[in-house]
Motif scaffolding. Structure first.
Motif, PDB file in Angstrom:
ATOM      1  N   HIS A   4       0.908  -1.297   0.059  1.00 50.19           N
ATOM      2  CA  HIS A   4      -0.050  -0.177  -0.104  1.00 50.19           C
ATOM      3  C   HIS A   4       0.806   0.972   0.143  1.00 50.19           C
ATOM      4  N   HIS A   5       0.440   2.460  -0.568  1.00 49.82           N
ATOM      5  CA  HIS A   5       1.314   3.561  -0.881  1.00 49.82           C
ATOM      6  C   HIS A   5       1.093   3.962   0.790  1.00 49.82           C
ATOM      7  N   PRO A   6       1.765   5.291   1.061  1.00 52.52           N
ATOM      8  CA  PRO A   6       1.474   5.923   2.274  1.00 52.52           C
ATOM      9  C   PRO A   6       0.212   6.751   2.376  1.00 52.52           C
ATOM     10  N   GLY A   7      -0.256   7.037   3.640  1.00 55.99           N
ATOM     11  CA  GLY A   7      -1.529   7.986   3.920  1.00 55.99           C
ATOM     12  C   GLY A   7      -2.634   7.170   3.045  1.00 55.99           C
ATOM     13  N   ASP A   8      -3.153   8.119   2.340  1.00 55.83           N
ATOM     14  CA  ASP A   8      -4.506   7.335   1.662  1.00 55.83           C
ATOM     15  C   ASP A   8      -4.408   7.343   0.173  1.00 55.83           C
ATOM     16  N   ALA A   9      -2.861   7.637  -0.142  1.00 53.75           N
ATOM     17  CA  ALA A   9      -2.892   7.551  -1.663  1.00 53.75           C
ATOM     18  C   ALA A   9      -3.116   6.123  -2.297  1.00 53.75           C
ATOM     19  N   ASP A  10      -3.922   6.070  -3.438  1.00 53.13           N
ATOM     20  CA  ASP A  10      -3.998   5.096  -4.379  1.00 53.13           C
ATOM     21  C   ASP A  10      -4.939   3.737  -3.658  1.00 53.13           C
ATOM     22  N   ARG A  11      -5.674   4.047  -2.789  1.00 51.86           N
ATOM     23  CA  ARG A  11      -6.631   3.115  -1.926  1.00 51.86           C
ATOM     24  C   ARG A  11      -7.798   2.756  -2.918  1.00 51.86           C
ATOM     25  N   VAL A  12      -7.999   1.530  -2.893  1.00 51.56           N
ATOM     26  CA  VAL A  12      -9.290   0.977  -3.601  1.00 51.56           C
ATOM     27  C   VAL A  12     -10.173   0.599  -2.550  1.00 51.56           C
TER      28      VAL A  12
END
Length: 148
Positions: free
Chosen positions: A104-112
């Motif tokens: 997973h990317h850091p923070g909320d980036a690129d969440r599905v």
């Protein structure tokens, strides 16, 4: 030579508040609370089933409180873990996967949004923060990768 990660030091601003959060809301075991001297207190807690403990306290870290991001608690059922934490007053994100399907990317980036479609081991996450803003992730692992 074996090398085992056994302690992570967590920067917090209020030791008693953090101790309460980790023991009462997350269910970590309280291993030690040593008020050594003014400005130096060591509190050690351990997640259920973990071989790695967390130390928080006064005078134990030079890092600013709330700056530790990316710690992972591995669970076998992410939905059940979310339900238990939420029942204890922890604000946990909805389950998600990363757009890459790898980590997973850091923070909320690129969440599905949602669980991994096949509920693949290592593929579903949820996140939460402690009272200082240190960010944790739940990661669902039901079958370990070879060699793990």
């Amino acid at each position: 030579m074996d090398m085992k990660l056994e302690v992570v030091v967590l920067p917090v601003s209020d030791v008693d508040r953090a101790k309460q959060f980790y023991t009462e809301r997350l269910g970590f075991r309280l291993d030690a609370d040593f008020p050594v001297q003014d400005g130096y207190r060591v509190v050690q807690v351990t997640p259920p089933g973990s071989g790695c403990s967390v130390i928080l306290g006064d005078g134990v870290s030079q890092a600013r409180p709330g700056t530790l991001h990316g710690l992972h608690l591995i669970v076998t059922d992410i939905e059940q873990a979310r339900k238990e934490l939420a029942g204890n007053g922890v604000e946990v994100s909805e389950p998600f996967q990363d757009v890459t399907g790898i980590f997973h990317h850091p923070g909320d980036a690129d969440r599905v949004p949602g669980l991994h479609p096949e509920r693949a081991s290592y593929g579903s996450f949820a996140s939460f923060e402690d009272p200082d803003g240190n960010q944790w992730f739940l990661q669902e692992v039901t079958e370990r990768a070879p060699g793990r």
